[in-house]
Write a protein that holds these residues in place. Structure first.
Motif, PDB file in Angstrom:
ATOM      1  N   SER A  21       0.821  -1.197   0.000  1.00 23.04           N
ATOM      2  CA  SER A  21       0.000   0.000   0.000  1.00 23.04           C
ATOM      3  C   SER A  21       0.863   1.258   0.000  1.00 23.04           C
ATOM      4  O   SER A  21       0.553   2.244  -0.685  1.00 23.04           O
ATOM      5  CB  SER A  21      -0.918  -0.017   1.223  1.00 23.04           C
ATOM      6  N   MET A  22       1.967   1.224   0.737  1.00 21.60           N
ATOM      7  CA  MET A  22       2.879   2.366   0.761  1.00 21.60           C
ATOM      8  C   MET A  22       3.521   2.604  -0.600  1.00 21.60           C
ATOM      9  O   MET A  22       3.907   3.727  -0.933  1.00 21.60           O
ATOM     10  CB  MET A  22       3.954   2.154   1.829  1.00 21.60           C
ATOM     11  N   LEU A  23       3.636   1.538  -1.403  1.00 20.90           N
ATOM     12  CA  LEU A  23       4.182   1.686  -2.755  1.00 20.90           C
ATOM     13  C   LEU A  23       3.176   2.280  -3.730  1.00 20.90           C
ATOM     14  O   LEU A  23       3.513   2.522  -4.895  1.00 20.90           O
ATOM     15  CB  LEU A  23       4.655   0.319  -3.277  1.00 20.90           C
ATOM     16  N   GLY A  24       1.949   2.467  -3.248  1.00 24.57           N
ATOM     17  CA  GLY A  24       0.935   3.103  -4.084  1.00 24.57           C
ATOM     18  C   GLY A  24      -0.100   2.156  -4.659  1.00 24.57           C
ATOM     19  O   GLY A  24      -0.986   2.583  -5.409  1.00 24.57           O
ATOM     20  N   HIS A  25      -0.010   0.871  -4.328  1.00 21.32           N
ATOM     21  CA  HIS A  25      -0.974  -0.093  -4.840  1.00 21.32           C
ATOM     22  C   HIS A  25      -2.264  -0.057  -4.020  1.00 21.32           C
ATOM     23  O   HIS A  25      -2.260   0.321  -2.837  1.00 21.32           O
ATOM     24  CB  HIS A  25      -0.376  -1.496  -4.813  1.00 21.32           C
ATOM     25  N   LYS A  26      -3.353  -0.441  -4.631  1.00 22.89           N
ATOM     26  CA  LYS A  26      -4.643  -0.514  -3.954  1.00 22.89           C
ATOM     27  C   LYS A  26      -4.776  -1.933  -3.389  1.00 22.89           C
ATOM     28  O   LYS A  26      -4.949  -2.897  -4.142  1.00 22.89           O
ATOM     29  CB  LYS A  26      -5.772  -0.206  -4.941  1.00 22.89           C
ATOM     30  N   VAL A  27      -4.703  -2.047  -2.065  1.00 21.44           N
ATOM     31  CA  VAL A  27      -4.550  -3.347  -1.420  1.00 21.44           C
ATOM     32  C   VAL A  27      -5.805  -3.754  -0.656  1.00 21.44           C
ATOM     33  O   VAL A  27      -6.343  -2.973   0.150  1.00 21.44           O
ATOM     34  CB  VAL A  27      -3.350  -3.342  -0.451  1.00 21.44           C
ATOM     35  N   THR A  28      -6.232  -4.986  -0.910  1.00 22.46           N
ATOM     36  CA  THR A  28      -7.329  -5.615  -0.182  1.00 22.46           C
ATOM     37  C   THR A  28      -6.799  -6.809   0.589  1.00 22.46           C
ATOM     38  O   THR A  28      -6.017  -7.601   0.045  1.00 22.46           O
ATOM     39  CB  THR A  28      -8.431  -6.083  -1.150  1.00 22.46           C
ATOM     40  N   ILE A  29      -7.197  -6.950   1.841  1.00 20.08           N
ATOM     41  CA  ILE A  29      -6.882  -8.144   2.616  1.00 20.08           C
ATOM     42  C   ILE A  29      -8.121  -9.015   2.700  1.00 20.08           C
ATOM     43  O   ILE A  29      -9.198  -8.555   3.092  1.00 20.08           O
ATOM     44  CB  ILE A  29      -6.391  -7.800   4.038  1.00 20.08           C
ATOM     45  N   LEU A 180       6.002  -4.989  -9.656  1.00 20.47           N
ATOM     46  CA  LEU A 180       5.234  -4.640  -8.467  1.00 20.47           C
ATOM     47  C   LEU A 180       6.129  -4.296  -7.295  1.00 20.47           C
ATOM     48  O   LEU A 180       5.875  -3.367  -6.542  1.00 20.47           O
ATOM     49  CB  LEU A 180       4.331  -5.809  -8.054  1.00 20.47           C
ATOM     50  N   ILE A 181       7.170  -5.123  -7.103  1.00 24.09           N
ATOM     51  CA  ILE A 181       8.044  -5.016  -5.937  1.00 24.09           C
ATOM     52  C   ILE A 181       9.484  -5.169  -6.398  1.00 24.09           C
ATOM     53  O   ILE A 181       9.839  -6.186  -6.992  1.00 24.09           O
ATOM     54  CB  ILE A 181       7.744  -6.130  -4.903  1.00 24.09           C
ATOM     55  N   ASN A 182      10.330  -4.206  -6.077  1.00 23.19           N
ATOM     56  CA  ASN A 182      11.714  -4.299  -6.545  1.00 23.19           C
ATOM     57  C   ASN A 182      12.570  -5.224  -5.696  1.00 23.19           C
ATOM     58  O   ASN A 182      13.739  -5.456  -6.012  1.00 23.19           O
ATOM     59  CB  ASN A 182      12.354  -2.909  -6.643  1.00 23.19           C
ATOM     60  N   ASN A 183      12.010  -5.781  -4.609  1.00 18.98           N
ATOM     61  CA  ASN A 183      12.747  -6.774  -3.812  1.00 18.98           C
ATOM     62  C   ASN A 183      12.915  -8.089  -4.563  1.00 18.98           C
ATOM     63  O   ASN A 183      13.813  -8.868  -4.256  1.00 18.98           O
ATOM     64  CB  ASN A 183      12.033  -7.051  -2.492  1.00 18.98           C
TER      65      ASN A 183
END
Length: 373
Positions: A21-29, A180-183
């Motif tokens: 979410s901090m990366l700017g994605h719209k997150v649903t749990i 999505l994630i640079n890790n």
């Protein structure tokens, strides 16, 4: 920005929800059970997000709040606009989760399962082959729920690897997910290599079994990574590591020691001594625990870790005496039979396959686009 659904509201699910979410994605749990973390789910739902403490990144114990798009038990709602799905439950739940969500996955681009432990097999058989399925060997963030509605971030991996089911999806799949994630910076040869490189298979099992008395005696004041790995215990780890790498090589993967993999995930500098990388993690990022013997370090990592290793060894004609001994010890400690509970070749649907046929199965695409929901 992507629409991401996270299946699982435990330590890992909450940490990834905050991070993504901090990366700017719209997150649903999405929570799919009523077994654990219900109080945490209730708090997240009411406050529409999570408080978090990230001392590792900010060197501050101040709580901050991260809003989330949606927190729900409704599968239809969770998948309404989902483009990517992260399955971040215990791997023991993979088959159950696959059955629950398979009819809702037809519009997603990719599904990522962490830890994988070959769980992609259950999903691959249930969703169209056009959807990318990836497995991770470990989470990119270590975290613990501090209290209901608040998660404490303990450690961030600097890099991590993915594999794909089938392996022929690797290039396309990695291009999609790494955006999505640079890790996620590297790929593994296949899902067996990823499963065997899950660090919990090595250190959770050995550390818990060999420290059983200390865990029970300390009543919650045990730091496994700091206390549990003495020189004699490293002898066991190195012997188990050899068995693990024999399996990886037999199934056409790339072997790597536990310590080198630890350095790969945890250290920016690739020149640091691998043992020192482990000691750095033990001192600065590792969580306290386990708090009792009957915990996921055994109940998950033995049947879905050591037992996978043992079962693959049998198919390849490789003996695994250290893994088998640890399985027997864990079973005896908990008065159960982990061989009977194992994610073995039979449970994966590979009982009648040779080693070469297993390799072919995880390497090449299957045709299942006619799945009926």
């Amino acid at each position: 920005m992507a629409n991401i659904t996270i299946v699982g509201s435990g330590n890992s699910g909450c940490a990834h929800a905050v991070f993504l979410s901090m990366l700017g994605h719209k997150v649903t749990i999405l929570k799919t059970s009523n077994s654990v973390h219900d109080d945490n789910f209730k708090e997240m739902s009411e406050q529409k997000g999570l408080y978090y403490i990230d001392e590792y990144e900010t060197n501050s114990s101040v709580e901050q709040f991260q809003p989330l798009h949606c927190v729900t038990r409704d599968i239809d709602l969770a998948f309404e606009n989902a483009e990517f799905v992260f399955v971040l439950t215990q791997s023991l739940q993979h088959e159950n989760i696959a059955n629950k969500i398979c009819g809702h996955c037809h519009n997603i681009k990719a599904l990522i399962i962490v830890p994988g432990n070959l769980g992609s097999v259950f999903f691959r058989n249930r969703i169209p082959s056009s959807i990318v399925i990836a497995e991770g060997e470990s989470t990119i963030i270590d975290a613990r729920i501090e209290r209901p509605g608040c998660v404490r971030i303990l450690f961030h991996n600097v890099r991590n690897a993915l594999s794909f089911n089938p392996a022929s999806d690797t290039v396309n799949g990695f291009a999609i997910i790494s955006g999505l994630i640079n890790n996620y910076t590297h790929t593994r040869t296949n899902i067996i290599e990823t499963a065997m490189h899950n660090p919990n298979l090595i250190v959770h099992t050995v550390g818990t079994i060999m420290s059983a008395a200390r865990i029970e005696k300390s009543k919650g004041e045990f730091w496994m990574y700091k206390e549990g790995f003495t020189p004699s215990i490293w002898n066991i780890i190195e012997a188990l590591d050899k068995e693990k790498n024999q399996i990886i090589e037999a199934y056409e993967g790339r072997p790597c020691t536990y310590l080198e993999c630890c350095k790969f995930r945890n250290e920016q500098s690739e020149t640091i001594d691998a043992k020192q990388a482990f000691l750095n993690y033990a001192e600065n990022g590792s969580p306290k625990g386990p708090f009792e013997i009957n915990n996921r370090y055994l109940t998950e990592d033995v049947p879905n870790g050591l037992c996978i290793l043992s079962s693959l060894g049998k198919a390849a004609g490789i003996t695994t005496p250290v893994a088998d001994s640890l399985i027997i010890l864990a079973s005896t400690l908990l008065n159960r039979n982990f061989f009977d509970e194992a994610r073995d070749l039979n449970r994966l649907g590979w009982k009648d396959l040779t080693m070469k046929e297993i390799i072919k199965t995880i390497s090449n695409p299957i045709s299942n686009d006619n799945i009926q929901y």
